[in-house]
Design a protein around this motif. Structure first.
Motif, mmCIF file in Angstrom:
data_model
loop_
_atom_site.group_PDB
_atom_site.id
_atom_site.type_symbol
_atom_site.label_atom_id
_atom_site.label_comp_id
_atom_site.label_asym_id
_atom_site.label_seq_id
_atom_site.Cartn_x
_atom_site.Cartn_y
_atom_site.Cartn_z
ATOM 1 N N PHE A 357 0.830 -1.212 0.000
ATOM 2 C CA PHE A 357 0.000 0.000 0.000
ATOM 3 C C PHE A 357 0.860 1.255 0.000
ATOM 4 C CE2 PHE A 357 -2.169 -3.391 2.289
ATOM 5 C CZ PHE A 357 -3.376 -3.438 1.633
ATOM 6 N N ASP A 360 -3.489 5.272 1.310
ATOM 7 C CA ASP A 360 -4.783 4.586 1.254
ATOM 8 C C ASP A 360 -5.064 3.918 -0.090
ATOM 9 O OD1 ASP A 360 -7.031 3.784 2.656
ATOM 10 O OD2 ASP A 360 -8.258 5.429 1.858
ATOM 11 N N THR A 361 -4.003 3.647 -0.868
ATOM 12 C CA THR A 361 -4.236 2.954 -2.143
ATOM 13 C C THR A 361 -3.364 1.708 -2.224
ATOM 14 O OG1 THR A 361 -2.534 4.235 -3.274
ATOM 15 C CG2 THR A 361 -4.793 5.073 -3.429
ATOM 16 N N LEU A 362 -3.793 0.791 -3.076
ATOM 17 C CA LEU A 362 -2.994 -0.406 -3.363
ATOM 18 C C LEU A 362 -2.062 -0.058 -4.522
ATOM 19 C CD1 LEU A 362 -2.702 -3.501 -2.739
ATOM 20 C CD2 LEU A 362 -4.211 -3.870 -4.693
ATOM 21 N N LEU A 387 -8.972 3.190 -0.477
ATOM 22 C CA LEU A 387 -9.449 1.931 0.089
ATOM 23 C C LEU A 387 -10.354 2.145 1.299
ATOM 24 C CD1 LEU A 387 -6.066 0.009 -0.170
ATOM 25 C CD2 LEU A 387 -8.096 -0.375 -1.573
ATOM 26 N N TRP A 390 -11.486 -0.558 3.784
ATOM 27 C CA TRP A 390 -10.995 -1.826 3.269
ATOM 28 C C TRP A 390 -9.511 -2.050 3.552
ATOM 29 C CZ3 TRP A 390 -12.872 -6.315 2.132
ATOM 30 C CH2 TRP A 390 -14.232 -6.422 1.811
ATOM 31 N N LYS A 391 -8.763 -0.972 3.738
ATOM 32 C CA LYS A 391 -7.337 -1.179 3.977
ATOM 33 C C LYS A 391 -7.113 -1.972 5.275
ATOM 34 C CE LYS A 391 -2.962 1.117 4.600
ATOM 35 N NZ LYS A 391 -2.299 2.415 4.722
ATOM 36 N N GLU A 392 -7.821 -1.593 6.335
ATOM 37 C CA GLU A 392 -7.673 -2.323 7.600
ATOM 38 C C GLU A 392 -8.045 -3.789 7.421
ATOM 39 O OE1 GLU A 392 -6.141 -1.297 10.318
ATOM 40 O OE2 GLU A 392 -5.752 0.442 9.043
#
Lengths: 412, 164
Positions: A357, A360-362, A387, A390-392
């Motif tokens: 990551f 906050d992005t992939l 994200l 969704w990141k967590e």
């Protein structure tokens, strides 16, 4: 309007198709440098293992496709370009005039500076001609040495094992596919390959090859000497751009292109393995030499050659390899950019997922043994979609990456 | 008239009849892992989302296929199993994740709308999946969200239909 396309690989063929669709009246000439029906190198492993015949590697069959779409196939190799006169000279002296030129000359294998890399039993695995020679020499029980465990090495490994040869893989780096996989996944792949029946020597170099008549003797940096009926050299590729020497075109490893696939020369575009364009992941110039980027660049070039206004911004490094049944993938900045990382590693089930990551992005991923809806990883990276929650979740459960994509794309 | 699958997640109860019907139609077995349509269960939101290929115009899968195994049949992107070599490059090129490798066949699989009679829509008891004329339904909205990931500007204006 005469569109001349040099190179009849996937980039050349896809661009010709798009040109014909956009401009029914134009003239299209496609130059093929190998004297084969236009085919895809990507299909060669399946030819080697006997899953398909040579026609199965063709991009279109029957070959009437080209005449039906009024795409003239010309055999020859480009020797020189005169961009001012808008002419290409082939090696046999033929001169071809164009209004718009697309260079899709691809790449060729590198022969490393190792003494003795020559003769009938030392082959690359790049062309159909190479494949025919490999099939001739890789007989059941033959001793085969594969030099290089990169993309090509790994993808032909299974077909060599299936041909019943005694296979030894020699890789100079410390793991398999070092450009695509980290130590965990690369080591996993090595163990898998050994279980599949090949011997894998990493951190080992081929130092010299000697032809003793009956067998080749492949001398390694470890001091060992391997007998071989066939040595397959798969140690990387380089762009075919020498014919543009003297034109003043901007180039580095490949011909530099902008987002419209224009080169620095007027009315000359480039696409595929010979082109060097903006890499989505880094913003820098890069020659990715992968099928998706080659065809996506080619289609962009064709749209512009036909008078459109297309830009290409998603040249994302990505690969999928099936090495004797273990499927590995990598996308984007798979080694990370210093941000957070999610890892799932289940050695017993041959499963590995690593997500990288940036805030906050992939931005990157690599997987082994995880293929379901794997394209969503491209979707998440390429959309740069935030994200949010969704990141967590992904930090704890990277296997839920497709679910994240479906949920986020829907709400965006 | 262009027909397409129009999905209304609000009506989905996650009964998964669509997955079974799809698998049975294509493989002769009731095996959801071989279905071309997948129901996502966002349980924290109490929401179920049937998900499959929207037959996008970009056709990432079709253009990337090295051996021409995916063709455009009146807008539907169809995998020809006899030509597919199982190289899987379409599965990474499709940014929607709707082309998948099927280890059982050694080929890739994707929604082909069952040749115009989609089994999923026929099996859906709540009309969460309907096969209908897209001009009268919210299909464009659905396709738009799928294509949210396409950062490549759609080039050269509208393209005429594929030559195939």
């Amino acid at each position: 309007m005469h569109h001349l396309i040099i190179g009849a690989g996937p980039a050349g063929v896809r661009s010709a198709e798009m040109l014909r669709r956009l401009d029914p009246a134009c003239e299209i000439t496609l130059i093929d440098g190998e004297g084969e029906a236009p085919y895809s190198r990507m299909a060669i492993p399946y030819l080697l293992e006997g899953k398909i015949d040579e026609k199965g590697t063709w991009i279109h069959r029957p070959l009437e496709f080209y005449s039906e779409h009024r795409i003239a196939l010309v055999r020859g190799r480009a020797e020189a370009l005169d961009a001012a006169a808008k002419k290409v000279r082939l090696q046999d002296g033929t001169e071809l005039a164009y209004d718009r030129l697309l260079v899709c000359t691809g790449a060729r294998p590198i022969k490393p500076p190792v003494p003795g890399l020559e003769g009938e039993r030392v082959r690359h695995c790049w062309t159909l001609e190479d494949a025919r020679a490999i099939m001739e020499h890789a007989q059941p029980g033959s001793d085969v040495v594969l030099m290089g465990a990169g993309f090509i090495g790994c993808i032909i490994l299974e077909s060599l094992i299936r041909r019943g040869v005694k296979l030894t893989v020699v890789e100079v780096e410390d793991r398999m596919v070092p450009r695509m996989l980290d130590e965990v996944a690369g080591t996993m792949l090595k163990q898998w390959t050994e279980r599949a029946g090949a011997r894998v020597l990493t951190s080992t170099a081929v130092e010299e090859v000697e032809d003793t008549g009956s067998k080749l003797r492949v001398k390694l940096s470890s001091g060992e000497t391997l007998p071989a009926d066939l040595l397959v050299v798969a140690t990387g590729v380089t762009s075919n751009i020498e014919f543009m020497d003297g034109t003043g075109v901007e180039k580095r490893a490949g011909i530099i292109v902008n987002a419209r696939m224009e080169t620095s020369l007027p009315d000359v575009w480039a696409a595929g393995d010979c082109a060097e364009g903006c890499d989505f992941s880094t913003g820098d110039l890069n020659t990715l030499a992968i099928q998706p980027v080659a065809v996506e660049q080619a289609i962009t070039a064709a749209k512009n050659m036909a008078g459109g206004n297309a830009e290409y911004h998603c040249a994302l490094p990505m690969n999928i390899l099936d090495t004797a049944g273990l499927i590995t993938t990598s996308f984007g900045r798979h080694e990370g950019v210093g941000g957070e990382r999610a890892v799932l590693h289940n050695a017993d089930e041959w499963r590995y997922i690593r997500l990288e990551f940036d805030e906050d992005t992939l931005v990157g991923a690599q997987t082994a043994g995880h293929v379901n809806m794997v394209g969503c990883i491209r979707g998440l990276i390429q959309s740069r979609i935030p994200l949010r929650g969704w990141k967590e979740r992904l930090l704890k459960h990277p296997e839920r990456v497709a679910e994240a994509y479906v949920d986020l794309a829907r709400e965006a | 008239m262009e027909m397409a699958l129009v999905i209304d997640p609000g009506k989905c109860t996650a009964c998964r009849q669509c997955e079974l019907a799809c698998s049975y139609r294509h493989t002769g077995e009731f095996n959801p892992s071989r279905s071309r349509i997948v129901v996502f269960d966002f349980h924290t939101k109490g929401r179920f989302v049937p998900y499959t290929c929207t037959q996008c115009d970009q056709a990432w899968c079709q253009q990337v296929c090295p051996v021409g195994a995916i063709t455009n049949e009146n807008g539907v992107k169809v995998v020809h199993e006899d030509i597919c070599v199982g190289c899987k490059v379409c599965t990474i090129a499709c940014p929607f994740g709707t082309v998948n490798y099927d280890p059982a066949s050694g080929k890739v699989i994707k929604c082909d709308l069952c040749g115009g009679d989609p089994a999923c829509a026929a099996a859906c008891p709540t009309e969460a999946i309907v096969y209908t004329d897209i001009s009268v339904q919210g299909f464009e909205k659905m396709r738009k969200w799928a294509e949210r990931v396409d950062t490549a500007p759609q080039a050269g204006g509208d393209l005429p239909p594929a030559a195939h």
